[in-house]
Design an enzyme around this catalytic site. Structure first.
Site, PDB file in Angstrom:
ATOM      1  N   GLN A  74       0.844  -1.202   0.000  1.00 39.05           N
ATOM      2  CA  GLN A  74       0.000   0.000   0.000  1.00 39.05           C
ATOM      3  C   GLN A  74       0.874   1.244   0.000  1.00 39.05           C
ATOM      4  O   GLN A  74       0.381   2.354  -0.107  1.00 39.05           O
ATOM      5  CB  GLN A  74      -0.870   0.024   1.259  1.00 39.05           C
ATOM      6  CG  GLN A  74      -1.829  -1.133   1.366  1.00 39.05           C
ATOM      7  CD  GLN A  74      -2.440  -1.209   2.754  1.00 39.05           C
ATOM      8  OE1 GLN A  74      -3.358  -0.458   3.075  1.00 39.05           O
ATOM      9  NE2 GLN A  74      -1.930  -2.095   3.582  1.00 39.05           N
ATOM     10  N   HIS A 132      -1.425   1.370  -4.318  1.00 33.90           N
ATOM     11  CA  HIS A 132      -1.828   2.783  -4.222  1.00 33.90           C
ATOM     12  C   HIS A 132      -0.934   3.702  -5.050  1.00 33.90           C
ATOM     13  O   HIS A 132      -0.862   4.900  -4.781  1.00 33.90           O
ATOM     14  CB  HIS A 132      -1.817   3.239  -2.752  1.00 33.90           C
ATOM     15  CG  HIS A 132      -2.936   2.657  -1.940  1.00 33.90           C
ATOM     16  ND1 HIS A 132      -2.869   2.506  -0.571  1.00 33.90           N
ATOM     17  CD2 HIS A 132      -4.159   2.178  -2.304  1.00 33.90           C
ATOM     18  CE1 HIS A 132      -4.008   1.965  -0.132  1.00 33.90           C
ATOM     19  NE2 HIS A 132      -4.801   1.751  -1.156  1.00 33.90           N
ATOM     20  N   ASN A 184       3.036  -6.920  13.504  1.00 35.42           N
ATOM     21  CA  ASN A 184       2.630  -5.563  13.882  1.00 35.42           C
ATOM     22  C   ASN A 184       2.821  -5.448  15.400  1.00 35.42           C
ATOM     23  O   ASN A 184       2.447  -6.368  16.135  1.00 35.42           O
ATOM     24  CB  ASN A 184       1.147  -5.344  13.508  1.00 35.42           C
ATOM     25  CG  ASN A 184       0.755  -3.878  13.471  1.00 35.42           C
ATOM     26  OD1 ASN A 184       1.060  -3.127  14.398  1.00 35.42           O
ATOM     27  ND2 ASN A 184       0.072  -3.472  12.412  1.00 35.42           N
ATOM     28  N   PRO A 185       3.398  -4.349  15.889  1.00 34.54           N
ATOM     29  CA  PRO A 185       3.536  -4.209  17.344  1.00 34.54           C
ATOM     30  C   PRO A 185       2.185  -4.120  18.052  1.00 34.54           C
ATOM     31  O   PRO A 185       2.087  -4.369  19.255  1.00 34.54           O
ATOM     32  CB  PRO A 185       4.320  -2.902  17.530  1.00 34.54           C
ATOM     33  CG  PRO A 185       4.706  -2.424  16.178  1.00 34.54           C
ATOM     34  CD  PRO A 185       3.970  -3.224  15.146  1.00 34.54           C
ATOM     35  N   ALA A 225       8.678  -4.689  12.183  1.00 35.31           N
ATOM     36  CA  ALA A 225       8.916  -5.386  10.915  1.00 35.31           C
ATOM     37  C   ALA A 225      10.376  -5.813  10.811  1.00 35.31           C
ATOM     38  O   ALA A 225      10.670  -6.962  10.444  1.00 35.31           O
ATOM     39  CB  ALA A 225       8.541  -4.449   9.761  1.00 35.31           C
TER      40      ALA A 225
HETATM   41  P1  NAD Z   1      -1.393   3.038   8.966  1.00 33.54           P
HETATM   42  O1  NAD Z   1      -0.646   4.288   9.137  1.00 33.54           O
HETATM   43  O2  NAD Z   1      -2.865   3.089   9.012  1.00 33.54           O
HETATM   44  O3  NAD Z   1      -0.937   1.945  10.041  1.00 33.54           O
HETATM   45  C1  NAD Z   1       0.415   1.659  10.263  1.00 33.54           C
HETATM   46  C2  NAD Z   1       0.490   0.339  11.013  1.00 33.54           C
HETATM   47  O4  NAD Z   1       1.861   0.007  11.176  1.00 33.54           O
HETATM   48  C3  NAD Z   1      -0.123   0.378  12.415  1.00 33.54           C
HETATM   49  O5  NAD Z   1      -0.966  -0.760  12.588  1.00 33.54           O
HETATM   50  C4  NAD Z   1       1.098   0.298  13.362  1.00 33.54           C
HETATM   51  O6  NAD Z   1       0.816  -0.399  14.558  1.00 33.54           O
HETATM   52  C5  NAD Z   1       2.089  -0.469  12.501  1.00 33.54           C
HETATM   53  N1  NAD Z   1       3.495  -0.204  12.790  1.00 33.54           N
HETATM   54  C6  NAD Z   1       4.069   0.906  13.313  1.00 33.54           C
HETATM   55  N2  NAD Z   1       5.403   0.750  13.414  1.00 33.54           N
HETATM   56  C7  NAD Z   1       5.684  -0.483  12.934  1.00 33.54           C
HETATM   57  C8  NAD Z   1       6.891  -1.226  12.757  1.00 33.54           C
HETATM   58  N3  NAD Z   1       8.087  -0.723  13.099  1.00 33.54           N
HETATM   59  N4  NAD Z   1       6.810  -2.472  12.225  1.00 33.54           N
HETATM   60  C9  NAD Z   1       5.604  -3.000  11.872  1.00 33.54           C
HETATM   61  N5  NAD Z   1       4.433  -2.338  12.016  1.00 33.54           N
HETATM   62  C10 NAD Z   1       4.472  -1.101  12.533  1.00 33.54           C
HETATM   63  O7  NAD Z   1      -0.869   2.410   7.594  1.00 33.54           O
HETATM   64  P2  NAD Z   1      -1.639   1.666   6.422  1.00 33.54           P
HETATM   65  O8  NAD Z   1      -2.516   0.604   6.964  1.00 33.54           O
HETATM   66  O9  NAD Z   1      -0.593   1.315   5.433  1.00 33.54           O
HETATM   67  O10 NAD Z   1      -2.601   2.763   5.799  1.00 33.54           O
HETATM   68  C11 NAD Z   1      -2.098   4.039   5.474  1.00 33.54           C
HETATM   69  C12 NAD Z   1      -2.256   4.415   4.024  1.00 33.54           C
HETATM   70  O11 NAD Z   1      -1.423   5.541   3.798  1.00 33.54           O
HETATM   71  C13 NAD Z   1      -1.766   3.358   3.071  1.00 33.54           C
HETATM   72  O12 NAD Z   1      -2.679   3.308   2.067  1.00 33.54           O
HETATM   73  C14 NAD Z   1      -0.460   3.862   2.518  1.00 33.54           C
HETATM   74  O13 NAD Z   1      -0.537   3.875   1.106  1.00 33.54           O
HETATM   75  C15 NAD Z   1      -0.390   5.319   2.879  1.00 33.54           C
HETATM   76  N6  NAD Z   1       0.912   5.693   3.469  1.00 33.54           N
HETATM   77  C16 NAD Z   1       2.061   5.312   2.839  1.00 33.54           C
HETATM   78  C17 NAD Z   1       3.282   5.623   3.417  1.00 33.54           C
HETATM   79  C18 NAD Z   1       4.532   5.157   2.697  1.00 33.54           C
HETATM   80  O14 NAD Z   1       4.517   5.017   1.482  1.00 33.54           O
HETATM   81  N7  NAD Z   1       5.602   4.883   3.424  1.00 33.54           N
HETATM   82  C19 NAD Z   1       3.348   6.338   4.599  1.00 33.54           C
HETATM   83  C20 NAD Z   1       2.144   6.729   5.221  1.00 33.54           C
HETATM   84  C21 NAD Z   1       0.931   6.382   4.631  1.00 33.54           C
END
Ligand code: NAD
Ligand code: ZN
Length: 257
Positions: free
Chosen positions: A105, A123, A217-218, A236
């Site tokens: 995503q 996405h 997931n934490p 992760a």
């Molecule tokens: P989210 O922000 O809704 O949730 C993040 C999840 O990651 C949480 O459940 C949290 O507990 C977990 N998390 C936090 N730290 C972690 C770690 N070190 N290891 C493993 N898990 C960890 O994210 P989502 O469900 O991907 O939804 C957000 C949307 O926003 C997605 O569609 C994504 O495309 C977009 N997004 C993308 C980025 C990116 O490209 N890096 C960044 C922010 C949002």
């Protein structure tokens, strides 16, 4: 199926090895350790930018310059980020024949930067800009510099080629993701809060098609109590790093790949 023995990571790795055909679904959490904030949580982007004002297609069409305040932050943070041990570990699992695809995503391109070859970008990706008027596309680096708003040759403000709320999932990515979910032996779900639809349907599709679902997931998520078979409560990089070390043991390798 719950994690049985004393080491749930080893238990999960055994399931990956025995079943093979591992497909990975990642969310923003996998890139947190690369310095990219997730959206939800106190440090998340939504604490600063209301998604309804900054992340919908409607908001972009109404006030693209305002939405670019948030987009500019995403483009510069993601542009400077490097893959972490979790991205590299998933590329290693693909190389070893354990994992066959990553559905992400994320829009940061870090799986490809780490060396993963089969990546389905559900996405889109921030690397590309698209004109919502004439549909011309440009590499982001050719049209955007910090502090500016990128323009198309036709004069319109360009949009990153990512899926905002209110936009459909790119057709091919959705088809490929659902096919992977229907045919995988294990779905490894990493760092997603599973609150964004339709991405959050992918684990259910996999489960209903007979796959085991392993979640890293934490925190627990809406999947944990309903769809997940094994919840590995950790970061992760920590969990994937441990799994990769286990797969270096030849006895653990799956003949099914
Ligand atoms: P989210 O922000 O809704 O949730 C993040 C999840 O990651 C949480 O459940 C949290 O507990 C977990 N998390 C936090 N730290 C972690 C770690 N070190 N290891 C493993 N898990 C960890 O994210 P989502 O469900 O991907 O939804 C957000 C949307 O926003 C997605 O569609 C994504 O495309 C977009 N997004 C993308 C980025 C990116 O490209 N890096 C960044 C922010 C949002
Ligand atoms: Zn145009």
């Amino acid at each position: 199926m719950r994690a049985g023995g004393s080491d749930p990571i080893r238990e999960a790795a055994r399931i990956l090895a025995e079943r093979g055909n591992v497909v990975v679904l990642t969310g923003a959490g996998i890139s947190v350790e690369s310095g990219i904030p997730s959206f939800r949580g106190s440090q998340g982007m939504w604490a600063k930018y209301d998604p309804m004002e900054y992340a919908t297609l409607h908001a972009f069409m109404q006030s693209p310059r305002k939405v670019w305040e948030m987009l500019a932050e995403m483009v510069s943070v993601c542009g400077g980020a490097k893959p972490n041990a979790a991205h590299r570990g998933l590329a290693a699992l693909e190389e070893m024949g354990v994992a066959r695809a990553v559905i992400t995503q994320n829009v940061d391109g870090l799986h490809q930067a780490a060396g993963s070859r089969r990546v389905i970008e559900y996405h889109g990706n921030l690397d590309e800009l698209i004109c919502v008027s004439c549909w011309k596309r440009y590499p982001t680096r050719d049209r955007w510099t910090p502090g500016s708003v990128p323009l198309c040759d036709c004069g319109e403000i360009l949009k990153p080629n990512v899926v905002l709320f209110g936009e459909p999932i790119p057709w091919l990515a959705q088809e490929q993701a659902e096919e992977e979910a229907r045919t995988c032996g294990v779905l490894l779900v990493i760092g997603t809060s599973a609150q964004v639809s339709p991405a959050c349907d992918i684990p259910r599709i996999a489960k209903e098609s007979g796959a085991a679902v392993v979640e890293i997931n934490p925190e627990p998520t809406p999947l944990t109590a309903s769809v997940t078979d094994i919840h590995l409560r950790g970061t992760a990089s920590g969990v994937i790093g441990a799994m990769v070390r286990m797969f270096h043991d030849p006895d653990m390798r799956s003949p099914k790949g």
